[in-house]
Every structure is written in C-alpha cells, then in structure tokens.
Design a protein around this motif. Structure first.
Motif, PDB file in Angstrom:
ATOM      1  N   GLU A 170       0.826  -1.218   0.000  1.00 55.51           N
ATOM      2  CA  GLU A 170       0.000   0.000   0.000  1.00 55.51           C
ATOM      3  C   GLU A 170       0.859   1.267   0.000  1.00 55.51           C
ATOM      4  O   GLU A 170       0.494   2.263  -0.620  1.00 55.51           O
ATOM      5  N   TRP A 171       2.000   1.230   0.676  1.00 55.08           N
ATOM      6  CA  TRP A 171       2.893   2.379   0.726  1.00 55.08           C
ATOM      7  C   TRP A 171       3.723   2.506  -0.560  1.00 55.08           C
ATOM      8  O   TRP A 171       3.885   3.590  -1.099  1.00 55.08           O
ATOM      9  N   SER A 172       4.239   1.382  -1.049  1.00 51.55           N
ATOM     10  CA  SER A 172       5.187   1.433  -2.161  1.00 51.55           C
ATOM     11  C   SER A 172       4.531   1.604  -3.533  1.00 51.55           C
ATOM     12  O   SER A 172       5.127   2.204  -4.427  1.00 51.55           O
ATOM     13  N   TYR A 173       3.305   1.104  -3.714  1.00 52.47           N
ATOM     14  CA  TYR A 173       2.687   1.219  -5.038  1.00 52.47           C
ATOM     15  C   TYR A 173       2.534   2.675  -5.487  1.00 52.47           C
ATOM     16  O   TYR A 173       2.895   3.000  -6.626  1.00 52.47           O
ATOM     17  N   PRO A 174       2.020   3.595  -4.679  1.00 49.27           N
ATOM     18  CA  PRO A 174       1.926   4.986  -5.144  1.00 49.27           C
ATOM     19  C   PRO A 174       3.295   5.589  -5.509  1.00 49.27           C
ATOM     20  O   PRO A 174       3.396   6.376  -6.453  1.00 49.27           O
ATOM     21  N   VAL A 175       4.336   5.191  -4.777  1.00 48.69           N
ATOM     22  CA  VAL A 175       5.689   5.681  -5.101  1.00 48.69           C
ATOM     23  C   VAL A 175       6.107   5.140  -6.465  1.00 48.69           C
ATOM     24  O   VAL A 175       6.606   5.880  -7.320  1.00 48.69           O
ATOM     25  N   LEU A 176       5.898   3.852  -6.686  1.00 49.91           N
ATOM     26  CA  LEU A 176       6.215   3.246  -7.978  1.00 49.91           C
ATOM     27  C   LEU A 176       5.389   3.897  -9.090  1.00 49.91           C
ATOM     28  O   LEU A 176       5.932   4.230 -10.152  1.00 49.91           O
ATOM     29  N   ALA A 177       4.108   4.095  -8.856  1.00 52.13           N
ATOM     30  CA  ALA A 177       3.230   4.685  -9.871  1.00 52.13           C
ATOM     31  C   ALA A 177       3.692   6.090 -10.263  1.00 52.13           C
ATOM     32  O   ALA A 177       3.703   6.433 -11.448  1.00 52.13           O
ATOM     33  N   ARG A 178       4.096   6.879  -9.277  1.00 53.04           N
ATOM     34  CA  ARG A 178       4.577   8.244  -9.573  1.00 53.04           C
ATOM     35  C   ARG A 178       5.855   8.238 -10.393  1.00 53.04           C
ATOM     36  O   ARG A 178       6.111   9.171 -11.146  1.00 53.04           O
ATOM     37  N   ASN A 179       6.648   7.212 -10.251  1.00 57.29           N
ATOM     38  CA  ASN A 179       7.960   7.162 -10.906  1.00 57.29           C
ATOM     39  C   ASN A 179       8.036   6.142 -12.043  1.00 57.29           C
ATOM     40  O   ASN A 179       9.113   5.863 -12.549  1.00 57.29           O
ATOM     41  N   ARG A 180       6.908   5.602 -12.463  1.00 57.67           N
ATOM     42  CA  ARG A 180       6.904   4.517 -13.437  1.00 57.67           C
ATOM     43  C   ARG A 180       7.515   4.893 -14.786  1.00 57.67           C
ATOM     44  O   ARG A 180       8.092   4.046 -15.450  1.00 57.67           O
ATOM     45  N   HIS A 181       7.397   6.140 -15.188  1.00 53.80           N
ATOM     46  CA  HIS A 181       7.968   6.558 -16.477  1.00 53.80           C
ATOM     47  C   HIS A 181       9.491   6.696 -16.412  1.00 53.80           C
ATOM     48  O   HIS A 181      10.133   6.812 -17.444  1.00 53.80           O
ATOM     49  N   ARG A 182      10.046   6.662 -15.228  1.00 54.85           N
ATOM     50  CA  ARG A 182      11.504   6.751 -15.066  1.00 54.85           C
ATOM     51  C   ARG A 182      12.197   5.397 -15.115  1.00 54.85           C
ATOM     52  O   ARG A 182      13.412   5.330 -15.178  1.00 54.85           O
ATOM     53  N   ILE A 183      11.430   4.331 -15.060  1.00 57.70           N
ATOM     54  CA  ILE A 183      12.009   2.990 -15.076  1.00 57.70           C
ATOM     55  C   ILE A 183      12.492   2.696 -16.490  1.00 57.70           C
ATOM     56  O   ILE A 183      11.718   2.807 -17.449  1.00 57.70           O
ATOM     57  N   PRO A 184      13.746   2.341 -16.641  1.00 53.55           N
ATOM     58  CA  PRO A 184      14.285   2.086 -17.990  1.00 53.55           C
ATOM     59  C   PRO A 184      13.550   0.953 -18.698  1.00 53.55           C
ATOM     60  O   PRO A 184      13.210  -0.070 -18.090  1.00 53.55           O
ATOM     61  N   ARG A 185      13.299   1.151 -19.994  1.00 55.67           N
ATOM     62  CA  ARG A 185      12.601   0.138 -20.790  1.00 55.67           C
ATOM     63  C   ARG A 185      13.308  -1.213 -20.735  1.00 55.67           C
ATOM     64  O   ARG A 185      12.655  -2.246 -20.722  1.00 55.67           O
ATOM     65  N   GLY A 186      14.621  -1.210 -20.698  1.00 57.83           N
ATOM     66  CA  GLY A 186      15.374  -2.459 -20.631  1.00 57.83           C
ATOM     67  C   GLY A 186      15.042  -3.253 -19.380  1.00 57.83           C
ATOM     68  O   GLY A 186      14.917  -4.472 -19.423  1.00 57.83           O
ATOM     69  N   LEU A 187      14.890  -2.552 -18.266  1.00 55.19           N
ATOM     70  CA  LEU A 187      14.529  -3.219 -17.013  1.00 55.19           C
ATOM     71  C   LEU A 187      13.106  -3.785 -17.095  1.00 55.19           C
ATOM     72  O   LEU A 187      12.849  -4.900 -16.660  1.00 55.19           O
ATOM     73  N   VAL A 188      12.199  -3.024 -17.686  1.00 53.92           N
ATOM     74  CA  VAL A 188      10.824  -3.496 -17.858  1.00 53.92           C
ATOM     75  C   VAL A 188      10.826  -4.749 -18.729  1.00 53.92           C
ATOM     76  O   VAL A 188      10.166  -5.736 -18.413  1.00 53.92           O
ATOM     77  N   ARG A 189      11.570  -4.703 -19.829  1.00 50.44           N
ATOM     78  CA  ARG A 189      11.665  -5.867 -20.709  1.00 50.44           C
ATOM     79  C   ARG A 189      12.195  -7.078 -19.954  1.00 50.44           C
ATOM     80  O   ARG A 189      11.692  -8.179 -20.085  1.00 50.44           O
ATOM     81  N   LEU A 190      13.233  -6.847 -19.170  1.00 45.92           N
ATOM     82  CA  LEU A 190      13.835  -7.933 -18.401  1.00 45.92           C
ATOM     83  C   LEU A 190      12.830  -8.534 -17.422  1.00 45.92           C
ATOM     84  O   LEU A 190      12.714  -9.745 -17.295  1.00 45.92           O
ATOM     85  N   MET A 191      12.075  -7.671 -16.754  1.00 46.93           N
ATOM     86  CA  MET A 191      11.122  -8.115 -15.730  1.00 46.93           C
ATOM     87  C   MET A 191       9.901  -8.795 -16.324  1.00 46.93           C
ATOM     88  O   MET A 191       9.404  -9.779 -15.781  1.00 46.93           O
ATOM     89  N   PHE A 192       9.362  -8.260 -17.417  1.00 52.11           N
ATOM     90  CA  PHE A 192       8.066  -8.714 -17.899  1.00 52.11           C
ATOM     91  C   PHE A 192       8.081  -9.405 -19.245  1.00 52.11           C
ATOM     92  O   PHE A 192       7.407 -10.404 -19.423  1.00 52.11           O
ATOM     93  N   GLU A 193       8.796  -8.848 -20.193  1.00 53.40           N
ATOM     94  CA  GLU A 193       8.640  -9.327 -21.559  1.00 53.40           C
ATOM     95  C   GLU A 193       9.415 -10.600 -21.834  1.00 53.40           C
ATOM     96  O   GLU A 193       9.271 -11.177 -22.891  1.00 53.40           O
ATOM     97  N   GLY A 194      10.163 -11.073 -20.892  1.00 49.70           N
ATOM     98  CA  GLY A 194      10.910 -12.305 -21.053  1.00 49.70           C
ATOM     99  C   GLY A 194      10.238 -13.446 -20.328  1.00 49.70           C
ATOM    100  O   GLY A 194       9.263 -14.035 -20.804  1.00 49.70           O
ATOM    101  N   ALA A 195      10.761 -13.754 -19.172  1.00 50.94           N
ATOM    102  CA  ALA A 195      10.311 -14.931 -18.422  1.00 50.94           C
ATOM    103  C   ALA A 195       8.831 -14.863 -18.043  1.00 50.94           C
ATOM    104  O   ALA A 195       8.125 -15.869 -18.136  1.00 50.94           O
ATOM    105  N   VAL A 196       8.340 -13.720 -17.624  1.00 51.21           N
ATOM    106  CA  VAL A 196       6.945 -13.640 -17.199  1.00 51.21           C
ATOM    107  C   VAL A 196       6.007 -13.836 -18.384  1.00 51.21           C
ATOM    108  O   VAL A 196       4.994 -14.532 -18.274  1.00 51.21           O
ATOM    109  N   ARG A 197       6.338 -13.259 -19.528  1.00 52.74           N
ATOM    110  CA  ARG A 197       5.504 -13.428 -20.715  1.00 52.74           C
ATOM    111  C   ARG A 197       5.473 -14.901 -21.135  1.00 52.74           C
ATOM    112  O   ARG A 197       4.416 -15.446 -21.450  1.00 52.74           O
TER     113      ARG A 197
END
Length: 173
Positions: A128-155
């Motif tokens: 509950e505390w961390s999600y709003p912080v993540l949401a406010r900063n979500r556009h700052r997360i590098p695309r490469g990290l997003v790809r690593l987290m989601f578009e590979g193993a999770v997909r």
C-alpha cells in the motif's frame, strides 16, 4: 480496435476442478472487472499484456486511457486520477484504485497466491505504501529493465499458463 476490450479466449477444460472452482468463486458484483491503464507507460503496458495473456476466462476487461478512442473516465474520477494510480470498475459500477485493483486482477487470472501474499500483515502495508511511489515514478524505469522483468520470463510463463488450459478441442490458436 476499441480502447476497451475483454482479451478473452474460449477455454473450458471438463473436469479441471482448479479452474472450475476459480470460476465459481468469481463474484458477479466484481467481475468482469474493467482495468484502466496507460499503454504509453512501458511498465503498465507490460503488466496489462501479461494479465491479458492470462485472462483466458474473460474475467477482466482492459481500458487503455491513452488510446485515441478511450471513452473517458468512470463516474467520480478524472483522467488525472487514472494517470496517477491504476483504477478499476467493478461489474456493479463501484470504482477501486491502487493495490486492491491488482489483488482482484491477479485473483481473476488464477494468481490467487500473489493476491494472498499482498494481504499478509507485513506485505500489505508495504504494498500500500510502495505502489503509489512506484506509480509516480513509473515513467523513469528504464525500458530495458521493464523488458527484463516482464517481456521475457513472465511473458513466457503467461503463454505457458494459457496453453496449459487449452486442448485441441477447446482452444484455437
């Protein structure tokens, strides 16, 4: 394609009690649940893409607030609200936001263990505390990290999960 779609595949596995019980436990006041997300955000888009892949029972609908044909925010919310935190509209019209949206979405796609973990006494306040912080900063997360987290193993896991629910008689590819 419209901004709201159900991302559904017709799947039924006779005798599959795990999914039969999940289907029976879906509260008609909640599901189908419409998730409002921003596809222009790589993190948001990756998470919703994975939920779409897992949405084989059609309990979720997806509304892309950044799509040109988006019909507008649900009653009682503004576009700014939708861009600040994830929102959802339950089947009964009630609007939810934040971590509760993720809890219900994960339950809808058979990831109740994730939802249950977010309800644990130590994890719930952290989420509950961390999600709003993540949401406010979500556009700052590098695309490469997003790809690593989601578009590979999770997909791949989501695709395997969807394929496991299908058999040649009940699911077309």
């Amino acid at each position: 394609m419209t901004a709201i779609h159900s991302a559904t595949q017709a799947v039924s596995s006779p005798g599959n009690t795990r999914y039969d019980s999940l289907k029976a436990s879906m509260d008609p006041a909640i599901y189908p649940l419409t998730l409002y997300y921003e596809s222009a955000c790589p993190l948001c888009n990756a998470e919703m893409s994975n939920l779409m892949l897992r949405n084989t029972e059609g309990h979720l609908r997806f509304a892309d607030v950044s799509a040109p044909d988006f019909s507008g925010p649900p009653a009682g919310t503004t576009m700014q609200d939708l861009l600040e935190l994830i929102h959802a509209r339950r089947a009964d019209g009630r609007v939810l936001k934040g971590v509760e949206v993720f809890r219900l979405a994960y339950e809808a796609v058979g990831l109740g263990w994730v939802s249950n973990a977010m309800r644990l006494p130590l994890l719930r306040p952290f989420a509950e505390w961390s999600y709003p912080v993540l949401a406010r900063n979500r556009h700052r997360i590098p695309r490469g990290l997003v790809r690593l987290m989601f578009e590979g193993a999770v997909r791949r896991a989501a695709e395997r999960s969807a394929a496991a629910r299908c058999d040649s008689a009940s699911c077309s590819r």
